[in-house]
Design a protein around this motif. Sequence first.
Motif, short mmCIF file in Angstrom:
data_model
loop_
_atom_site.label_atom_id
_atom_site.label_comp_id
_atom_site.label_asym_id
_atom_site.label_seq_id
_atom_site.Cartn_x
_atom_site.Cartn_y
_atom_site.Cartn_z
N ARG A 1 0.68 -1.18 -0.13
CA ARG A 1 0.02 0.15 0.07
C ARG A 1 0.85 1.35 -0.01
O ARG A 1 0.14 2.39 0.37
N GLY A 2 2.24 0.91 -0.36
CA GLY A 2 3.02 2.28 -0.44
C GLY A 2 3.81 2.73 0.77
O GLY A 2 4.25 3.78 0.62
N ASP A 3 3.72 1.90 1.88
CA ASP A 3 4.24 2.40 3.48
C ASP A 3 5.79 2.00 3.11
O ASP A 3 6.33 1.59 2.15
N SER A 4 6.51 3.07 3.93
CA SER A 4 8.05 2.68 4.06
C SER A 4 8.31 1.80 5.15
O SER A 4 7.60 2.19 6.29
N VAL A 5 8.73 0.61 5.05
CA VAL A 5 8.80 -0.34 5.87
C VAL A 5 10.28 -0.60 6.45
O VAL A 5 11.02 -0.76 5.46
N ALA A 6 10.60 -0.47 7.91
CA ALA A 6 11.82 -1.04 8.26
C ALA A 6 11.59 -2.46 8.82
O ALA A 6 10.80 -2.63 9.56
N LEU A 7 12.47 -3.18 8.23
CA LEU A 7 12.61 -4.59 8.65
C LEU A 7 13.66 -5.20 9.47
O LEU A 7 14.95 -4.92 9.13
N LEU A 8 13.36 -5.47 10.99
CA LEU A 8 14.03 -5.65 11.93
C LEU A 8 14.32 -7.36 12.11
O LEU A 8 13.18 -8.07 12.24
N ALA A 9 15.52 -7.77 11.96
CA ALA A 9 15.62 -9.18 12.31
C ALA A 9 16.99 -9.69 12.60
O ALA A 9 17.89 -8.63 12.12
N ARG A 10 17.54 -10.85 12.68
CA ARG A 10 18.88 -11.18 12.71
C ARG A 10 19.49 -11.44 11.51
O ARG A 10 20.56 -11.47 11.00
N GLY A 11 18.77 -12.52 10.91
CA GLY A 11 19.31 -13.11 9.64
C GLY A 11 19.26 -12.24 8.41
O GLY A 11 18.44 -11.57 7.85
N ALA B 1 11.84 -0.11 1.43
CA ALA B 1 12.48 -0.92 2.44
C ALA B 1 13.59 -0.54 2.93
O ALA B 1 14.45 -0.14 2.35
N LEU B 2 14.00 -0.50 4.26
CA LEU B 2 14.97 -0.59 5.00
C LEU B 2 15.45 -1.72 5.92
O LEU B 2 14.84 -1.92 7.02
N PRO B 3 16.08 -2.66 5.55
CA PRO B 3 16.47 -3.93 6.31
C PRO B 3 17.62 -3.51 7.17
O PRO B 3 18.77 -2.91 7.10
N VAL B 4 17.29 -3.89 8.79
CA VAL B 4 18.14 -3.63 9.64
C VAL B 4 18.43 -4.61 10.47
O VAL B 4 17.54 -5.15 11.21
N PRO B 5 19.81 -5.32 10.44
CA PRO B 5 20.22 -6.40 11.45
C PRO B 5 20.17 -6.14 12.45
O PRO B 5 20.78 -5.18 12.96
N VAL B 6 19.15 -6.87 13.71
CA VAL B 6 19.18 -6.48 14.97
C VAL B 6 18.89 -7.78 15.83
O VAL B 6 17.99 -8.47 15.27
N ASP B 7 19.36 -7.87 16.96
CA ASP B 7 18.96 -8.82 18.00
C ASP B 7 18.12 -8.05 18.52
O ASP B 7 18.71 -7.40 19.70
#
Length: 338
Positions: free
Chosen positions: A28-38, A56-62
């Motif tokens: 739907r056009g949102d800006s999505v930050a994706l947080l995960a370890r892998g 999309a903004l992938p951010v590796p994080v525990d």
Amino acid sequence: MAGRSKVVVVTGASGGIGRAAAVRFGARGDSVALLARGERGLAAAAEEVRAAGGTALPVPVDVADFDSVDGAAARVEEELGPIDVWVNDAFTSVFAPVTEIAPEEFRRVTEVTYLGYVHGTKAALARMLPRDRGAIVQVGSALAYRGIPLQSAYCAAKHAIQGFQDALRCELLHEGSGVAATMVQMPAVNTPQFDWVLSRLPRRAQPVPPIYQPEVAARSVVYAADHPRRREYWVGGSTAATILANKVAAGLLDRYLARTGYASQQTAQPRPADQPVNLWRPADGPGGHDFGAHGRFDDRAHRRSPQAWLSRHAAAVGAAACGGAAAAGAAWVLRRAR
């Protein structure tokens, strides 16, 4: 908040419900930050969000590390803008009887699955409260109300999240805050967790049927983000049945699960000796692969849930029912008056 592009953070976004929700936000056009370890799963999920039409903004994080989560939130606001929605979904677990789970494994599950939600919520509140707007969505489970055998660590963490969420909601209401928090209680879902969660079961783990596709869950997560004033949402008839049965017949449910809970959570196939384990490190890390949003139960998973639709639209359904009843009553009065 509906009607404009949003900045959304999703934890546990590399697979399962988190990934499906991230893609739906992106569509739907949102800006999505994706947080995960892998990082493999994050990169693939980010590509799916972009392909769907989002940023999309992938951010590796525990998520077990609060400073890392808070730093990720700061990065999101620097690169994408003020956070409108925060979805907590990251978790890990152990499939085993209580006697076969080590104390450090209980601790790790608690740090990720419960404290990860606390950390995400606090990072979100620190930014949302000064603006007096925002939505926090806790991805829950029927197991937040009802513990089942072989999943004690996960059930305990989900119960803790439920208590935390209840307290948080009361505090936000007390303050008259423009920030709202809601919880979405999930059924058994066809996610990759059954192939990467630490298991000591003799056979391969499976979700207890009926099983739903992660997109069914994602629809309710996105709806809850747009309508966070509702206390909670239930997804799937099995979730509603489990929660209600536990309210009225918990003892009988204990005995039923004692008889059926072991077999219903395992397939007929032996557990592979080399099955990945994501408790301490991501299964989709170096040397791993992207697991995707779906598990291996596509042929058994439902793509729709009438109950979830009713849960999302309860007010409209109730109003329609009341309107229908009022019309019927008026017609009866008119007939009697003639």
